[in-house]
Design a protein around this motif. Structure first.
Motif, short mmCIF file in Angstrom:
data_model
loop_
_atom_site.label_atom_id
_atom_site.label_comp_id
_atom_site.label_asym_id
_atom_site.label_seq_id
_atom_site.Cartn_x
_atom_site.Cartn_y
_atom_site.Cartn_z
N MET A 1 0.73 -0.92 0.17
CA MET A 1 -0.08 0.04 -0.44
C MET A 1 0.99 1.36 -0.26
O MET A 1 1.66 1.08 0.61
CB MET A 1 -1.15 0.24 1.25
CG MET A 1 -1.67 -1.47 1.62
SD MET A 1 -2.92 -1.38 0.05
CE MET A 1 -4.19 0.08 0.88
N THR A 2 0.67 1.81 -0.69
CA THR A 2 1.16 3.25 -0.85
C THR A 2 0.48 4.60 0.34
O THR A 2 -0.79 4.74 -0.10
CB THR A 2 1.15 4.40 -1.88
OG1 THR A 2 2.30 3.08 -3.18
CG2 THR A 2 2.49 5.18 -2.40
N LEU A 3 1.30 5.62 0.64
CA LEU A 3 0.81 6.60 1.66
C LEU A 3 0.87 7.71 0.40
O LEU A 3 1.03 8.42 0.60
CB LEU A 3 1.22 6.61 2.52
CG LEU A 3 0.52 7.96 3.66
CD1 LEU A 3 -0.93 7.35 4.31
CD2 LEU A 3 1.54 8.58 4.63
N LEU A 4 -0.96 8.16 0.17
CA LEU A 4 -0.96 9.39 -0.28
C LEU A 4 -1.16 10.87 0.12
O LEU A 4 -1.84 10.70 0.66
CB LEU A 4 -2.49 9.20 -0.80
CG LEU A 4 -2.86 10.38 -2.55
CD1 LEU A 4 -1.26 10.82 -3.36
CD2 LEU A 4 -3.51 9.88 -2.80
N GLY B 1 12.47 -1.14 -2.94
CA GLY B 1 12.13 -0.25 -4.69
C GLY B 1 10.53 0.05 -4.11
O GLY B 1 10.09 0.79 -4.90
N GLU B 2 9.92 -0.24 -3.48
CA GLU B 2 8.19 -0.46 -2.74
C GLU B 2 8.17 1.82 -2.41
O GLU B 2 8.63 1.91 -2.35
CB GLU B 2 7.70 -1.23 -1.18
CG GLU B 2 6.58 -0.47 -0.98
CD GLU B 2 6.71 -1.09 0.35
OE1 GLU B 2 4.99 -0.35 0.56
OE2 GLU B 2 7.15 -1.77 0.95
N VAL C 1 -3.22 3.74 -0.90
CA VAL C 1 -3.80 3.42 -1.76
C VAL C 1 -3.14 1.71 -2.60
O VAL C 1 -2.44 1.98 -2.38
CB VAL C 1 -4.05 4.65 -3.16
CG1 VAL C 1 -5.07 5.54 -2.69
CG2 VAL C 1 -3.09 5.02 -3.24
N ASP C 2 -4.08 1.32 -3.07
CA ASP C 2 -3.49 0.42 -3.55
C ASP C 2 -3.50 0.67 -4.75
O ASP C 2 -4.18 0.46 -5.58
CB ASP C 2 -3.95 -0.91 -3.72
CG ASP C 2 -3.36 -2.09 -3.39
OD1 ASP C 2 -2.09 -1.88 -4.62
OD2 ASP C 2 -3.92 -3.26 -3.51
N LEU C 3 -2.31 0.36 -5.82
CA LEU C 3 -2.03 0.87 -7.31
C LEU C 3 -1.83 -0.56 -8.00
O LEU C 3 -2.24 0.26 -9.20
CB LEU C 3 -0.58 1.51 -7.14
CG LEU C 3 -0.82 2.88 -6.86
CD1 LEU C 3 1.00 3.87 -6.78
CD2 LEU C 3 -1.73 4.24 -6.86
N LEU C 4 -1.64 -1.35 -7.19
CA LEU C 4 -1.50 -2.89 -7.87
C LEU C 4 -2.71 -2.89 -7.94
O LEU C 4 -3.40 -4.42 -8.27
CB LEU C 4 -0.27 -2.98 -7.40
CG LEU C 4 1.09 -2.87 -7.92
CD1 LEU C 4 1.60 -3.74 -6.74
CD2 LEU C 4 1.68 -2.11 -9.10
N ALA C 5 -4.57 -2.54 -7.67
CA ALA C 5 -5.27 -3.58 -7.53
C ALA C 5 -5.63 -3.53 -8.46
O ALA C 5 -6.04 -2.67 -9.00
CB ALA C 5 -6.03 -2.97 -6.45
#
Length: 305
Positions: free
Chosen positions: A1-4, A91-92, A301-305
């Motif tokens: 998960m990526t923090l926006l 690289g996450e 957000v999950d950019l890979l979803a």
């Protein structure tokens, strides 16, 4: 998960003093990183340019940044883009941050630090602002935590923007850049000008000038005769030269480390002409990310979803 992290998130997290401390530490240690930062810029078939700064690296920080910006001088805001904060382990993509906010904070506060270190010591200096945008806002806020300030005068091509800036900071609006230089002890300029705003004849001994207009080839806020008469300090020699900035006697890192005195006498005209470095993006992005994690700010957000 990526923090926006949006502009609102960042404004809620960041404070001038801790950011200045992080930047000062970065100027002291950044040159220990063996991989040089790069600034890539290209014209577009539109009224703007595209810029990327890679990679943002600092000793002891287990992450790096990649920044991609669109720069359209006629737009408001003129800068739009994103900073990608990546893990140095795998690289996450740890976070996506609004680049306009981070850039304004790191540029303005680094400029405030450079101004403080190069300007004459003392209290009550008159501060002059040319270009009343976001970066000037942070320069003035940063200076306020570094030294006492006297009066403030401001000029901007937008009379409305100048009036709003003056009202926020208890200042006075003047009609042109030379009028600002005539009364100010410290002059802070952050514009898109491609013609010199100030010449040597507009200045006097002992003044300090911080010019943020050397971040692209062709931009020039200070005339050649003023630069030739001044002690010029930059943030990075090679990048500054590639952007058309003047030949410098020192970098701000050398001044912070005590390797160069910067100002050598009360009568020196001093100039700080930074272009902005990738590690500065990392310094503030990493600080904001850790604060956001601790305080639960931002949206995942999950950019890979």
């Amino acid at each position: 998960m990526t923090l926006l992290l949006t502009r609102g998130d960042l404004e809620a997290l960041l404070e001038p003093q801790p950011c200045i401390d992080a930047l000062r530490d970065g100027f002291r240690h950044a040159e220990a990183v063996p991989i040089a930062g790069q600034r890539v810029r290209t014209d577009l078939p539109f009224p703007g340019t595209a810029t990327a700064l890679i990679p943002g690296l600092l000793p002891g920080v287990p992450a790096y940044t990649v920044k991609v910006n669109a720069k359209f001088p006629g737009a408001r805001p003129a800068l739009r883009g994103v900073i990608c904060l990546h893990s140095g382990t795998d690289g996450e993509l740890l976070a996506l941050l609004d680049s306009a906010t981070v850039t304004a904070w790191r540029t303005g506060l680094a400029a405030a630090l450079g101004t403080h270190l190069l300007a004459r010591a003392g209290a009550g200096e008159v501060v002059g602002v040319i270009g009343a945008g976001a970066q000037a806002e942070l320069m003035v806020r940063g200076l306020a935590v570094l030294r006492p300030r006297g009066a403030l005068v401001v000029h901007d091509t937008s009379a409305e923007r100048a009036a709003e800036f003056a009202a926020r900071h208890g200042g006075e609006v003047l009609s042109c850049a030379p009028e600002v230089a005539a009364v100010a002890d410290l002059v802070l300029s952050a514009t898109w000008s491609r013609e010199p705003l100030l010449h040597l004849r507009d200045t006097r001994e002992g003044q300090h000038f911080t010019s943020l207009g050397a971040d692209e080839p062709g931009k020039a806020e200070l005339a050649a005769d003023l630069l030739e008469a001044a002690v010029v300090v930059v943030d990075d020699r090679s990048l500054a030269l590639s952007m058309g900035a003047p030949t410098a006697v020192a970098t701000l890192g050398e001044v912070v480390r005590g390797a160069h005195p910067g100002r050598t006498g009360a009568g020196d005209r001093t100039v700080y002409a930074p272009v902005g470095l990738p590690w500065q993006d990392l310094a503030l992005a990493w600080s904001a990310y850790r604060l956001a994690e601790r305080e639960g700010v931002g949206r995942r957000v999950d950019l890979l979803a």
